[in-house]
Design an enzyme around this catalytic site. Structure first.
Site, PDB file in Angstrom:
ATOM      1  N   GLY A 281      19.283   3.147  -2.142  1.00  0.00           N
ATOM      2  CA  GLY A 281      19.040   2.659  -3.514  1.00  0.00           C
ATOM      3  C   GLY A 281      18.228   3.447  -4.395  1.00  0.00           C
ATOM      4  O   GLY A 281      18.016   4.639  -4.285  1.00  0.00           O
ATOM      5  N   ASN A 282      17.667   2.679  -5.372  1.00  0.00           N
ATOM      6  CA  ASN A 282      16.752   3.763  -6.419  1.00  0.00           C
ATOM      7  C   ASN A 282      16.039   2.658  -7.161  1.00  0.00           C
ATOM      8  O   ASN A 282      15.932   1.421  -6.917  1.00  0.00           O
ATOM      9  CB  ASN A 282      17.548   4.573  -7.523  1.00  0.00           C
ATOM     10  CG  ASN A 282      18.399   3.806  -8.279  1.00  0.00           C
ATOM     11  OD1 ASN A 282      17.931   2.718  -9.091  1.00  0.00           O
ATOM     12  ND2 ASN A 282      19.881   3.717  -8.066  1.00  0.00           N
ATOM     13  N   ARG A 283      15.079   3.036  -8.005  1.00  0.00           N
ATOM     14  CA  ARG A 283      14.155   2.360  -8.564  1.00  0.00           C
ATOM     15  C   ARG A 283      14.277   1.600  -9.946  1.00  0.00           C
ATOM     16  O   ARG A 283      13.211   1.185 -10.353  1.00  0.00           O
ATOM     17  CB  ARG A 283      12.764   3.310  -8.819  1.00  0.00           C
ATOM     18  CG  ARG A 283      12.061   3.628  -7.440  1.00  0.00           C
ATOM     19  CD  ARG A 283      10.979   4.781  -7.775  1.00  0.00           C
ATOM     20  NE  ARG A 283      10.417   5.400  -6.449  1.00  0.00           N
ATOM     21  CZ  ARG A 283       9.614   4.961  -5.638  1.00  0.00           C
ATOM     22  NH1 ARG A 283       9.090   3.758  -5.824  1.00  0.00           N
ATOM     23  NH2 ARG A 283       9.407   5.567  -4.481  1.00  0.00           N
TER      24      ARG A 283
END
Ligand code: PMT
Length: 400
Positions: free
Chosen positions: A208-210
């Site tokens: 995933g990412n932020r």
């Protein structure tokens, strides 16, 4: 300085009780609010409540204090009129210019922005009569917030629920901040992606990412306030739905692509603010991947995800559609942004540098908006909604 004057119209639906919270938010944020209920709405919330909460006398009709000509003065003096809830009957009367009580007189005399927050049963909302009345009001410049989907008066659910009062307040706040500026996205359908995709590795893990989704939601809220029909496709944000936006959910890049491509087919603008995973695990392990004693973990093979922005930009089957991308960069920010704009083929690219108090997860952002024609517009550090408004300014200018 005088407080901004807001007229809160309340028509006769069960959601009238939620207007108390809209009123509270408006008064507590420094607005002078006059409540103008319809006679029918007093079955749900009495005049004493409105008077006590607003600090003003309350009347439903034009025959009180006639020497002050309230049927004209109330609308003329307002900086904003918001009707929440707006019933099917109230929308019909407003669309046809009837003036048989103080609220409908106020709607005819107001020259300030007007917002309707409809609430009714799904059948009434979908009825062609209501839809034509809504279209008429929008064509004349009013902002009609799409109802939310959810629990209705009884055990039934569907579209027609009054959006969250806090979100209605947010729409009002943004419109008041725009002063007398016209809703320049009225009649436009905008599609916005927000949040970060998650690519499952096994039943408990993902890549995933932020991204928090805050920038995409700011784009959605500001677009509603500028009169657009908004489809917001969110990925893993957990944020409350913005009032007036149709919200669709997607988890992975593939799901986001499917939702964006479908919504984009009828859209005037597509804005890809989501952080989309470029790669996903080549194999999804159906059971949790286990540690193996004394052995190094297996490398994870990745495969490419589709590039949604490049695909939408290349599809010119809908002439005049404006496509906006975002780019979050860490090095050679502008050079990478210019190269990405060329490669993706979009009309505008918002380049934001990843930093401590900006971009991912923060309330603020700072960017340069690059245009395919070579123009570059810097947007100074500030709230994400200020960047969103600059994007809409540039989009609206392209519509001419
Ligand atoms: O959500 P917040 O916490 O508020 O943070 C906002 C943000 C940083 C996520 C936002 O401002 C932003 O920059 N979004 C794009 C993030 C990004 O990393 O983009 P990119 O450089 O990987 O991709 C460029 C563009 O192509 C983006 O518009 C992206 O949506 C799109 N893309 C990327 C990969 C892919 N497979 N398909 C795509 O459509």
């Amino acid at each position: 300085m005088d407080k901004p004057k807001v007229v809160l119209g309340v028509s006769g639906g069960i959601a009238a009780y939620k207007a108390c919270e809209v009123l509270r938010r408006l008064t507590e944020s420094g607005h002078d609010v006059q409540v103008v209920p319809t006679e029918a709405s007093l079955h749900f919330v009495g005049a004493a409540t409105w008077s006590a909460l607003s600090g003003h006398p309350v009347s439903t009709q034009v025959w009180n204090d006639v020497h002050q000509v309230p049927h004209v003065r109330t609308g003329q003096a307002a900086d904003l009129v918001v009707v929440a809830p707006a019933t099917a009957d109230l929308l019909a009367r407003a669309a046809h210019g009837l003036a048989d009580d103080l609220l409908t007189n106020t709607l005819l005399t107001a020259r300030c922005p007007v917002v309707f927050a409809p609430a009714m049963h799904t059948e009434m909302w979908e009825h062609p009569a209501t839809q034509e009345n809504v279209a008429t009001l929008r064509r004349r410049g009013a902002v009609v917030i799409e109802p939310a989907v959810g629990r209705l008066t009884g055990a039934d659910t569907g579209k027609g629920r009054l959006p969250d009062p806090g979100e209605i307040f947010e729409v009002c706040r943004r419109i008041l901040a725009r002063g007398t500026a016209a809703p320049d996205l009225a009649g436009r359908h905008v599609v916005i992606s927000a949040g970060g995709t998650r690519e499952p590795l096994d039943p408990v893990r993902y890549l995933g990412n932020r991204s928090s989704g805050k920038q995409g939601y700011a784009l959605a809220r500001t677009a509603v306030a500028r009169g657009a029909r908004v489809t917001l496709i969110e990925a893993n944000t957990g944020l409350p739905d913005p009032a007036g936006a149709e919200v669709l959910r997607a988890g992975t890049a593939a799901q986001l692509r499917e939702a964006v491509v479908e919504a984009a087919a009828g859209a005037d603008v597509v804005v890809m603010a989501a952080a989309v995973a470029d790669f996903r695990p080549a194999v999804y392990a159906t059971g949790k991947i286990k540690k193996k004693d004394g052995r190094e973990p297996e490398p994870v093979a990745l495969v490419r995800n589709p590039d949604i922005l490049a695909e939408i930009s290349a599809d010119r089957s809908r002439p005049g559609r404006i496509v906006v991308g975002f780019a979050a960069e860490t090095d050679d920010v502008l050079a990478n942004g210019r190269e990405k704009l060329r490669r993706k083929g979009c009309d505008l690219l918002v380049v934001n540098e990843v930093g401590e108090r900006k971009t991912f997860g923060s309330e603020e952002n700072e960017a340069v908006v690059l245009a395919a024609d070579g123009a570059e517009v810097p947007v100074p550090f500030g709230p994400k909604e200020a960047l969103a408004d600059t994007v809409w300014d540039l989009v609206a200018a392209r519509f001419g």
